[in-house]
Design a protein around this motif. Structure first.
Motif, PDB file in Angstrom:
ATOM      1  N   UNK A  65      50.538  37.509 -88.794  1.00 52.50           N
ATOM      2  CA  UNK A  65      50.329  38.880 -89.274  1.00 52.50           C
ATOM      3  C   UNK A  65      49.953  39.804 -88.119  1.00 52.50           C
ATOM      4  N   UNK A  66      49.081  39.322 -87.239  1.00 52.65           N
ATOM      5  CA  UNK A  66      48.680  40.132 -86.088  1.00 52.65           C
ATOM      6  C   UNK A  66      49.878  40.433 -85.186  1.00 52.65           C
ATOM      7  N   UNK A  67      50.767  39.446 -85.048  1.00 55.58           N
ATOM      8  CA  UNK A  67      51.974  39.677 -84.259  1.00 55.58           C
ATOM      9  C   UNK A  67      52.884  40.693 -84.935  1.00 55.58           C
ATOM     10  N   UNK A  68      53.049  40.551 -86.259  1.00 52.78           N
ATOM     11  CA  UNK A  68      53.950  41.437 -87.000  1.00 52.78           C
ATOM     12  C   UNK A  68      53.461  42.876 -86.997  1.00 52.78           C
ATOM     13  N   UNK A  69      52.137  43.064 -86.945  1.00 56.66           N
ATOM     14  CA  UNK A  69      51.563  44.417 -86.962  1.00 56.66           C
ATOM     15  C   UNK A  69      51.245  44.909 -85.549  1.00 56.66           C
ATOM     16  N   UNK A  70      51.696  44.149 -84.537  1.00 59.15           N
ATOM     17  CA  UNK A  70      51.494  44.516 -83.129  1.00 59.15           C
ATOM     18  C   UNK A  70      50.012  44.632 -82.759  1.00 59.15           C
ATOM     19  N   UNK A  71      49.161  43.886 -83.489  1.00 58.82           N
ATOM     20  CA  UNK A  71      47.727  43.899 -83.178  1.00 58.82           C
ATOM     21  C   UNK A  71      47.418  43.016 -81.984  1.00 58.82           C
ATOM     22  N   UNK A  72      48.191  41.938 -81.865  1.00 55.64           N
ATOM     23  CA  UNK A  72      47.930  40.999 -80.780  1.00 55.64           C
ATOM     24  C   UNK A  72      46.721  40.133 -81.071  1.00 55.64           C
ATOM     25  N   UNK A  73      46.601  39.028 -80.344  1.00 52.53           N
ATOM     26  CA  UNK A  73      45.445  38.150 -80.533  1.00 52.53           C
ATOM     27  C   UNK A  73      45.245  37.316 -79.277  1.00 52.53           C
ATOM     28  N   UNK A  74      44.067  36.700 -79.199  1.00 55.04           N
ATOM     29  CA  UNK A  74      43.737  35.804 -78.089  1.00 55.04           C
ATOM     30  C   UNK A  74      43.577  34.402 -78.649  1.00 55.04           C
ATOM     31  N   UNK A  75      44.451  33.487 -78.223  1.00 55.93           N
ATOM     32  CA  UNK A  75      44.338  32.081 -78.610  1.00 55.93           C
ATOM     33  C   UNK A  75      44.769  31.232 -77.424  1.00 55.93           C
ATOM     34  N   UNK A  76      43.940  30.287 -77.037  1.00 55.32           N
ATOM     35  CA  UNK A  76      44.263  29.391 -75.923  1.00 55.32           C
ATOM     36  C   UNK A  76      44.117  27.962 -76.437  1.00 55.32           C
ATOM     37  N   UNK A  77      45.227  27.332 -76.705  1.00 53.37           N
ATOM     38  CA  UNK A  77      45.176  25.984 -77.277  1.00 53.37           C
ATOM     39  C   UNK A  77      44.458  25.036 -76.326  1.00 53.37           C
TER      40      UNK A  77
END
Length: 249
Positions: A65-77
């Motif tokens: 959802x964050x990608x679809x709304x261009x919000x972006x996110x921070x995740x480091x597997x």
């Protein structure tokens, strides 16, 4: 002047024809609905098998959802081997004490929720870590929450049957939300405490664990008195977790 000839038998057939067409249309829609439901049900079944290898790094529906709304996110597997054991222990003691013994659903907790609901009392949460994982991976958030729970229960049982407990925990820790746009324990540890997930202290681990039920409102780096008291309780429980976390060894 002659009266027009009306064939009443043919007229009745003409009136019946739209009704038959409507029934046929409804049947077609029903069949299509069943096909769509079957396809949707197969998606998590297939994805679960694809998520088995440790080199696969799943994303959650919230991240999408964050990608679809261009919000972006921070995740480091990060591998569960590179997460401080006290963090996983704290999460189990805070979120799902029976994680290592149940089969995706904690039947004891679930019965308690049903009994409370039938008695007209406020219900408590009975969501296991496995249930939260399948919800984050495959389902939606708040709207139609009751419908979601009905779907979530069999998915959690299936997920637990296919996945090892260690892999379930690894996926959960890497897709859980720990703040707006902050997903996964590595990003959370770096964002809130400036350390890697492997170097989290017992106190930091406890604060992160008690943040999970409401990561938008709770800030582990700036805990209020209530959050500090809860973290102290989880810190003590994690220190005595023993067999409760044995499935992660």
């Amino acid at each position: 002047m002659t009266e027009p000839i009306v064939d009443h038998e043919t007229e009745g057939l003409d009136m019946a024809r739209p009704r038959r067409l409507n029934r046929a249309g409804l049947k077609r829609l029903g069949r299509r609905g069943i096909v769509v439901a079957a396809v949707l049900a197969l998606i998590p079944v297939v994805l679960t098998f694809l998520y088995l290898p440790s080199f696969v790094h799943p994303v959650s529906t919230l991240m999408l959802k964050d990608l679809a709304t261009f919000s972006g996110y921070d995740r480091r597997w990060v591998s569960i081997d590179d997460v401080a054991p006290v963090l996983a222990n704290s999460v189990i003691m805070s979120e799902d004490g029976q994680f290592c013994s149940h089969r995706g659903v904690d039947l004891g907790e679930l019965r308690g929720v049903v009994d409370d609901a039938l008695a007209g009392e406020a219900t408590r949460g009975a969501s296991t870590i496995t249930m939260q994982t399948v919800k984050n991976l495959y389902l939606w958030s708040k709207p139609l929450g009751t419908v979601r729970k009905v779907v979530e229960l069999p998915l959690a049982v299936y997920f637990d049957a296919v996945m090892s407990k260690r892999r379930i925990m690894e996926i959960y820790l890497n897709i859980a939300e720990w703040g707006p746009g902050i997903y996964g324990i590595e990003a959370a540890a770096q964002h809130h405490f400036g350390v890697s997930a492997k170097r989290l202290s017992r106190r930091q681990a406890a604060l992160l664990a008690v943040t999970l039920p409401n990561p938008i409102a709770r800030n582990p780096a700036k805990p209020g008195p209530g959050l500090r008291r809860l973290a102290s309780l989880i810190e003590r429980r994690a220190g005595r977790s023993g067999a409760y976390v044995g499935c992660l060894d």
